[in-house]
Design a protein around this motif. Structure first.
Motif, short mmCIF file in Angstrom:
data_model
loop_
_atom_site.label_atom_id
_atom_site.label_comp_id
_atom_site.label_asym_id
_atom_site.label_seq_id
_atom_site.Cartn_x
_atom_site.Cartn_y
_atom_site.Cartn_z
N PRO A 269 0.82 -1.22 0.00
CA PRO A 269 0.00 0.00 0.00
C PRO A 269 0.85 1.26 0.00
O PRO A 269 1.97 1.28 0.51
CB PRO A 269 -0.79 -0.12 1.30
N HIS B 143 -10.41 3.31 2.03
CA HIS B 143 -9.23 2.44 1.90
C HIS B 143 -9.27 1.64 0.61
O HIS B 143 -8.28 1.56 -0.12
CB HIS B 143 -9.14 1.51 3.10
N GLU C 79 -2.37 3.05 3.39
CA GLU C 79 -1.97 2.42 4.65
C GLU C 79 -2.56 3.18 5.84
O GLU C 79 -3.07 2.58 6.79
CB GLU C 79 -0.45 2.36 4.74
#
Length: 513
Positions: A325, A371, A330
């Protein structure tokens, strides 16, 4: 006239290796010999066997009058032209690559139409000795090579032209490594073991128009008697430069500027300020990807393919999974975990239906969707970087490839199936729009393994998840048919041993290059 010393240093200098030549290379030279093409492997014949094993380059000098027939033979043996990187392109020199299916390795041809040689990075001299080289051929390991006297004469010139001022200083002070490298000394002694200075002198007299005999004989005597005589080697370099100045391609100022520019460019590559370029495909770049369930060997095969291609070709690997990531994705996942833990704690304290609990729950879901969206952006950014490099002729290897979920594709629509919050649809539309920008690669390798084999290789993974991925792979044909461009798809039985799987994939890649 320089005095000829008959003393030569006799010791084992040829490579000792029991490996046999590639069958594809042997077949190529048999065809060249049978066709009557005027060619020879004109330098570094000490390491000819290494070249036939794909461990170093094969330098072939070809009569320009036979160039068209020569290229036809190459085409018949599926040997392909490639473009050397900037800084390694010289006049009358072409690069070709071949593939040996039996070993799964490449071999590399430097094809010269003229004898262009000289200083490192510059090659500023063109010696008119092509006719003499091609008229003096003999066979070694089934390959035509020139008379050792001619090879030794040109090797001496090459060594002197590459002898730098700092090499002279090292030799005068007897510090560090010799100015004439050990591999050049090995070649000189190997060639002297096949001839003598008297024959070299006779050959020099026959070609004395372009080549001055005295500096060459003095150089060889120096190599035999006092190989670190810095003053003498420096003077001999100056004598050779003066004698063959008429064969310069450019003046000394241009040569010096070119040398230092290329020296700095390579130093930058060494310091990782800019990536070092290798050979590219003049027919266009190539993007390829590996997909499969967990345990199919995607990462291992990607790593092996990158090593194989990187021997000579400009190759870049981009990971399109979720395990690398960016800083933002992250941190978004970290915030999601904090929100998830907070929701659990507040729910226990105030109850699931409490306004504050529901507000934190909404925040948790929004962070999870963010995310997934940022992960998609990470993939899209790496995909664009790969496409840009492919446009310059590079080979792009995508480790994993985002297809439909659960094959690294959009996730929000799955995570938000039972979500009462209306913004899940908005996030999902943004995510799908992002993934739609990622087009299919030129080559797609589907690594097939049964769920049993997958679970055996990855015993900690979930059976249901593996089964779901296998079902998704079964629907891949529909996705490929809907793709806006033609995709080369190969289904590979990844349950087989790794060397067999790699051999099948390598053959497909070579056919596509």
């Amino acid at each position: 006239m320089a005095m000829i010393q008959d003393t030569t240093i006799r010791f084992q200098t040829s490579p000792t290796d029991k490996a046999t030549a590639f069958q594809a290379v042997e077949n190529l030279f048999q065809a060249l010999n049978h066709s009557g093409i005027r060619y020879c492997h004109w330098k570094s014949n000490l390491r000819l066997e290494w070249g036939m094993q794909g461990r170093t380059d094969l330098d072939l000098l070809v009569d320009p009058a036979h160039a068209q027939v020569f290229k036809q033979v190459l085409a018949e043996h599926h040997i392909k032209a490639f473009l050397a990187p900037p800084g390694k392109r010289y006049p009358a020199l072409e690069d070709y690559m071949g593939f040996d299916p039996s070993s799964g390795k490449f071999f590399h041809l430097h094809v010269h139409n003229q004898l262009v040689l000289g200083e490192q990075f510059v090659k500023n001299y063109q010696l008119p000795l092509e006719g003499q080289f091609l008229d003096s051929i003999q066979l070694k390991s089934g390959v035509k090579i020139p008379a050792p006297e001619l090879e030794l004469i040109v090797l001496s010139i090459r060594a002197l032209l590459k002898y730098r001022d700092r090499d002279a200083i090292k030799d005068i002070l007897s510090i560090r490594s010799p100015g004439i490298p050990a591999h050049i000394m090995g070649e000189i002694n190997w060639l002297l073991n096949q001839t003598c200075l008297k024959k070299v002198s006779e050959t020099l007299n026959s070609v004395s128009d372009p080549i001055p005999p005295d500096p060459i004989l003095d150089f060889l005597n120096t190599m035999i008697m006092t190989p670190r005589a810095g003053y003498r080697l420096y003077r001999l370099r100056q004598s050779v430069r003066k004698a063959i100045r008429v064969y310069q391609r450019h003046n000394r100022l241009w040569a010096s500027i070119t040398y230092f520019k290329e020296f700095w460019r390579r130093r930058k590559s060494f310091l990782k300020l800019t990536p070092e370029r290798k050979m590219t495909n003049p027919r266009g770049g190539l993007t390829l990807a590996l997909v499969g369930v967990d345990g199919s060997g995607k990462t291992t095969i990607s790593r092996e393919l990158a090593t194989w291609l990187d021997w000579k070709l400009d190759v870049h690997t981009y990971y399109l999974g979720s395990k690398q990531p960016s800083w933002m994705s992250e941190r978004s996942y970290l915030l999601f975990r904090i929100a998830r833990r907070s929701h659990r704690s507040v729910s226990k304290l105030l109850g699931e239906n409490n306004f504050i609990s529901r507000l934190i729950e909404a925040l948790r879901q929004a962070l999870l969707y963010s995310h997934y969206l940022l992960t998609g952006y990470d993939r899209y950014r790496r995909y664009l970087a790969g496409k840009r490099n492919a446009q310059t002729g590079s080979i792009i290897l995508f480790d994993r490839y985002p297809l439909e979920a659960p094959l690294d594709g959009p996730q929000i629509h799955l995570a938000g199936e039972n979500d009462p919050w209306r913004f899940a649809d908005t996030f999902s539309r943004l995510e799908r729009k992002l993934y739609q920008e990622i087009q299919m690669p030129d080559l797609l390798f589907v690594l097939e393994v049964s769920p049993e084999v997958s679970l055996e290789r990855k015993p900690d993974h979930d059976w249901a998840a593996i089964e779901a991925k296998n079902i998704a792979l079964g629907k891949l044909a529909t996705l490929i048919e809907a793709a806006p461009k033609k995709v080369g798809v190969s289904y590979i039985n990844a349950s087989l041993p790794l060397d067999i799987v790699l051999g099948q994939i390598k053959q497909k890649i070579w056919e596509a290059l």
